[in-house]
Design a protein around this motif. Structure first.
Motif, mmCIF file in Angstrom:
data_model
loop_
_atom_site.group_PDB
_atom_site.id
_atom_site.type_symbol
_atom_site.label_atom_id
_atom_site.label_comp_id
_atom_site.label_asym_id
_atom_site.label_seq_id
_atom_site.Cartn_x
_atom_site.Cartn_y
_atom_site.Cartn_z
ATOM 1 N N GLN A 48 0.733 -0.992 -0.191
ATOM 2 C CA GLN A 48 0.113 -0.343 0.650
ATOM 3 C C GLN A 48 1.042 1.826 0.165
ATOM 4 O O GLN A 48 0.400 1.977 -0.963
ATOM 5 N N ARG A 51 2.062 2.781 -3.189
ATOM 6 C CA ARG A 51 0.798 2.792 -4.213
ATOM 7 C C ARG A 51 0.348 4.188 -3.723
ATOM 8 O O ARG A 51 -0.417 4.116 -4.472
ATOM 9 N N GLU A 54 -0.636 6.765 -5.963
ATOM 10 C CA GLU A 54 -1.816 7.060 -6.876
ATOM 11 C C GLU A 54 -2.670 7.403 -6.752
ATOM 12 O O GLU A 54 -3.810 7.749 -7.514
ATOM 13 N N GLU A 55 -3.331 7.554 -5.450
ATOM 14 C CA GLU A 55 -4.612 7.872 -4.215
ATOM 15 C C GLU A 55 -3.942 9.970 -5.144
ATOM 16 O O GLU A 55 -3.405 10.432 -3.697
ATOM 17 N N ALA A 59 -1.524 11.518 -1.520
ATOM 18 C CA ALA A 59 -0.361 11.742 -2.877
ATOM 19 C C ALA A 59 -0.838 13.679 -2.407
ATOM 20 O O ALA A 59 0.786 13.871 -2.907
#
Length: 119
Positions: A48, A51, A54-55, A59
């Motif tokens: 998680q 990544r 990616e959100e 971010a």
């Protein structure tokens, strides 16, 4: 980098905050902001955390905390007269000598390298 430090100093001066920008206070603020960055990742799995950018919401939070950490670090360096890029270059050079690649020839200290008694 120098321009960002100038803008940060002007921002603080315009608000009469310089009186609070002591090395101790700036080091504490830097620690707090770094902790806020850690908080974003606190309960994430390694997958998680890889990544998180990616959100959009996470971010944005990461970018804001990185900016806060960098701002306080630059102000800290300005107050103490530390050139952060020179300090980093010297540290990398020391680490390259301290932790050579296995089987590689150890590089000599470059001309003008910063030496510290803690080496």
């Amino acid at each position: 980098m120098v321009e960002l430090q100038r803008r940060l100093a002007a921002f603080a001066a315009a608000r009469d905050w310089e009186q609070y920008h002591t090395p101790k206070n700036l080091a504490a603020a830097l620690s707090v902001e770094a902790s806020e960055l850690v908080e974003i990742f606190q309960w994430l799995t390694p997958e998680q955390s890889a990544r998180v950018m990616e959100e959009p919401d996470s971010a944005h939070r990461v970018a804001d905390e990185v900016a806060d950490v960098l701002a306080y670090l630059l102000q800290f360096c300005e107050v103490l007269g530390v050139d952060p890029l020179a300090a980093l270059a010297a540290k990398i050079e020391r680490n390259e000598r301290r932790f050579p690649v296995p089987g590689a020839e150890v590089p000599e200290a470059s001309e003008g390298a910063v030496r510290h008694s803690s080496e």
